[in-house]
Design a protein around this motif. Structure first.
Motif, mmCIF file in Angstrom:
data_model
loop_
_atom_site.group_PDB
_atom_site.id
_atom_site.type_symbol
_atom_site.label_atom_id
_atom_site.label_comp_id
_atom_site.label_asym_id
_atom_site.label_seq_id
_atom_site.Cartn_x
_atom_site.Cartn_y
_atom_site.Cartn_z
ATOM 1 N N ASN A 1 4.897 13.240 -2.984
ATOM 2 C CA ASN A 1 4.208 13.309 -1.678
ATOM 3 C C ASN A 1 3.001 12.884 -1.468
ATOM 4 O O ASN A 1 2.058 12.611 -2.811
ATOM 5 C CB ASN A 1 4.502 14.433 -1.060
ATOM 6 N N GLY A 2 2.580 12.510 -0.637
ATOM 7 C CA GLY A 2 1.039 12.161 -0.280
ATOM 8 C C GLY A 2 0.964 10.593 0.143
ATOM 9 O O GLY A 2 1.695 10.056 -0.445
ATOM 10 N N PRO A 3 -0.137 10.413 0.566
ATOM 11 C CA PRO A 3 -0.193 8.666 1.100
ATOM 12 C C PRO A 3 -0.534 8.049 -0.075
ATOM 13 O O PRO A 3 -1.158 8.169 -0.846
ATOM 14 C CB PRO A 3 -1.489 9.215 2.010
ATOM 15 N N SER A 4 0.058 6.981 0.027
ATOM 16 C CA SER A 4 -0.271 5.747 -1.113
ATOM 17 C C SER A 4 -1.329 4.965 -0.791
ATOM 18 O O SER A 4 -1.753 3.756 -1.618
ATOM 19 C CB SER A 4 1.339 4.948 -1.165
ATOM 20 N N ILE A 5 -1.849 5.054 0.477
ATOM 21 C CA ILE A 5 -3.054 4.006 0.861
ATOM 22 C C ILE A 5 -4.167 4.627 1.662
ATOM 23 O O ILE A 5 -3.596 5.865 2.229
ATOM 24 C CB ILE A 5 -2.499 2.856 1.547
ATOM 25 N N ASN A 6 -5.223 4.366 1.490
ATOM 26 C CA ASN A 6 -6.291 4.801 2.479
ATOM 27 C C ASN A 6 -6.125 3.422 3.442
ATOM 28 O O ASN A 6 -6.710 2.438 3.391
ATOM 29 C CB ASN A 6 -7.568 4.633 1.596
ATOM 30 N N GLU A 7 -5.859 3.980 4.470
ATOM 31 C CA GLU A 7 -5.448 2.831 5.650
ATOM 32 C C GLU A 7 -6.947 2.401 6.044
ATOM 33 O O GLU A 7 -7.162 1.020 6.220
ATOM 34 C CB GLU A 7 -5.046 3.433 6.989
ATOM 35 N N ASP A 8 -8.077 3.024 6.032
ATOM 36 C CA ASP A 8 -9.372 2.505 6.357
ATOM 37 C C ASP A 8 -9.871 1.366 5.605
ATOM 38 O O ASP A 8 -10.289 0.476 5.760
ATOM 39 C CB ASP A 8 -10.453 3.372 6.395
ATOM 40 N N ASN A 9 -9.432 1.806 4.275
ATOM 41 C CA ASN A 9 -9.939 0.677 3.114
ATOM 42 C C ASN A 9 -8.974 -0.553 3.004
ATOM 43 O O ASN A 9 -9.601 -1.808 3.164
ATOM 44 C CB ASN A 9 -9.588 1.223 1.689
ATOM 45 N N LEU A 10 -7.713 -0.667 3.543
ATOM 46 C CA LEU A 10 -6.896 -1.593 3.772
ATOM 47 C C LEU A 10 -7.313 -2.444 4.771
ATOM 48 O O LEU A 10 -7.359 -3.667 4.548
ATOM 49 C CB LEU A 10 -5.030 -1.298 3.794
ATOM 50 N N ARG A 11 -7.603 -1.865 5.868
ATOM 51 C CA ARG A 11 -8.198 -2.493 7.196
ATOM 52 C C ARG A 11 -9.362 -3.009 6.958
ATOM 53 O O ARG A 11 -9.537 -4.375 7.308
ATOM 54 C CB ARG A 11 -8.149 -1.390 8.272
ATOM 55 N N ASP A 12 -10.231 -2.720 6.260
ATOM 56 C CA ASP A 12 -11.653 -3.074 5.994
ATOM 57 C C ASP A 12 -11.506 -4.437 4.902
ATOM 58 O O ASP A 12 -12.185 -5.338 5.208
ATOM 59 C CB ASP A 12 -12.640 -2.166 5.404
ATOM 60 N N ILE A 13 -10.527 -4.350 4.108
ATOM 61 C CA ILE A 13 -10.168 -5.257 3.056
ATOM 62 C C ILE A 13 -9.939 -6.512 3.879
ATOM 63 O O ILE A 13 -10.166 -7.638 3.543
ATOM 64 C CB ILE A 13 -9.248 -5.065 2.105
ATOM 65 N N GLY A 14 -8.777 -6.150 4.721
ATOM 66 C CA GLY A 14 -8.136 -7.189 5.425
ATOM 67 C C GLY A 14 -9.468 -7.876 6.379
ATOM 68 O O GLY A 14 -9.504 -9.157 6.500
ATOM 69 N N LEU A 15 -10.185 -7.167 7.190
ATOM 70 C CA LEU A 15 -11.444 -7.632 7.883
ATOM 71 C C LEU A 15 -12.126 -8.588 7.025
ATOM 72 O O LEU A 15 -12.737 -9.377 7.417
ATOM 73 C CB LEU A 15 -12.042 -6.524 8.610
ATOM 74 N N TYR A 16 -12.606 -8.285 5.710
ATOM 75 C CA TYR A 16 -13.522 -8.767 4.959
ATOM 76 C C TYR A 16 -12.842 -9.940 4.558
ATOM 77 O O TYR A 16 -13.546 -11.251 4.895
ATOM 78 C CB TYR A 16 -13.655 -8.074 3.703
ATOM 79 N N LEU A 17 -11.472 -10.331 4.148
ATOM 80 C CA LEU A 17 -10.938 -11.293 3.827
ATOM 81 C C LEU A 17 -10.871 -12.306 5.069
ATOM 82 O O LEU A 17 -10.962 -13.482 4.714
ATOM 83 C CB LEU A 17 -9.593 -11.142 3.287
ATOM 84 N N ASN A 18 -10.710 -11.969 6.252
ATOM 85 C CA ASN A 18 -10.669 -12.722 7.377
ATOM 86 C C ASN A 18 -12.021 -13.354 7.944
ATOM 87 O O ASN A 18 -12.153 -14.223 8.329
ATOM 88 C CB ASN A 18 -9.853 -11.876 8.486
ATOM 89 N N ASN A 19 -13.024 -12.389 7.815
ATOM 90 C CA ASN A 19 -14.164 -12.630 8.691
ATOM 91 C C ASN A 19 -15.196 -13.266 7.530
ATOM 92 O O ASN A 19 -16.407 -14.139 8.214
ATOM 93 C CB ASN A 19 -15.119 -11.366 8.905
#
Length: 286
Positions: A145-163
């Motif tokens: 069990n346990g989350p496989s991701i840090n949602e905030d991290n993936l979101r910020d990575i997406g924002l960085y790659l986009n912006n």
């Protein structure tokens, strides 16, 4: 915009441990940032250059970068769906088979990216290894069990790659550097030269990284040096590296290996090589 980003997968040769040393040895100023062997992207995500070219030969890894750039929410939702069911050994191998079918069918989409990220958290030692057919073959690590991701991290990575202007390329490292110019910064973190003569030259794709590739990389390093680019390279502290890069600045370090099935072999010596003046220290840390 201030984003807190870090690698979203555990990757052999990841640079989290050497990160402070790499940053200390980066040039104070440069134009474009190039990383032809992006891997987990520890340095990229820490310094977040506004103009970057990243490259790799691993199409599955690059699909993760592309999918996060295109729509990070899709990837996040797919991973959360996978996490909604507890993982036992049977489920792990079902998911692994599903991922390998995606590889065989060349389905590079958000689901495939999520499968890779999820498997990275549930496979033995976070190792990415494929067979000669390019299929993932690492066994289960017993994580239930346990989350496989840090949602905030993936979101910020997406924002960085986009912006920011991040060009994601796929192919040979020489092709990735074809447009490097004077005062651009290039960081080479290729598969390392083996420590022992009996070790294999290997990459984390089915194609491998050979002795000839290391020689070719050193020739590219010298070619870019003559162009006036600012170049940094990391590798094992072994004789071949000194033969290939002996005329440049070589700093030596003691490191811990994050990925090795033998705990007694999780220590090693690495080097950081630069072609510009800066901190040049024969430094060891434990």
């Amino acid at each position: 915009m201030t984003l807190k980003t870090s690698p979203f997968v555990k990757w052999a040769g990841g640079k989290k441990q050497l990160l402070s040393k790499l940053k200390e040895r980066m040039p104070n100023s440069y134009l474009n940032y190039y990383e032809p062997f992006i891997g987990g992207g520890a340095l990229l995500f820490d310094v977040q250059p506004e103009h970057a070219v990243i490259n790799d030969t691993n199409s599955q890894l690059l699909n993760c970068y592309r999918q996060l750039k295109n729509n990070y929410n899709n990837v996040i939702n797919e991973v959360k769906l996978l996490d909604s069911v507890s993982c036992d050994k049977e489920r792990y191998y079902i998911i692994r088979d599903k991922y390998n079918k995606k590889i065989l069918d060349n389905q590079l989409d958000a689901e495939c990216a999520a499968l890779m990220i999820w498997i990275n958290k549930h496979c033995f030692n976070g190792l990415y290894r494929v067979n000669k057919k390019g299929l993932f073959n690492v066994p289960y690590n017993n994580k239930v069990n346990g989350p496989s991701i840090n949602e905030d991290n993936l979101r910020d990575i997406g924002l960085y790659l986009n912006n920011y202007n991040v060009d994601i390329r796929e192919g040979d490292f020489e092709d990735a550097c074809v447009d490097v110019k004077k005062d651009d910064f290039v960081y080479f973190d290729s598969p390392y030269v083996p420590v022992t003569e009996t070790a294999n030259f290997t990459d984390y794709t089915k194609d491998g990284f050979t002795y000839e590739d290391h020689v070719r990389l050193s020739k590219l390093y010298k070619k870019l040096d003559k162009k006036g680019a600012k170049i940094m390279l990391s590798n094992n502290d072994v004789p071949l590296v000194y033969e290939l890069y002996g005329e440049f600045n070589i700093d030596r370090f003691n490191v811990r290996r994050a990925i090795n099935r033998n705990a007694n072999k999780r220590k090693g010596k690495e080097v950081i090589i630069t072609n510009y003046s800066g901190n040049s220290l024969d430094t060891w840390f434990n």
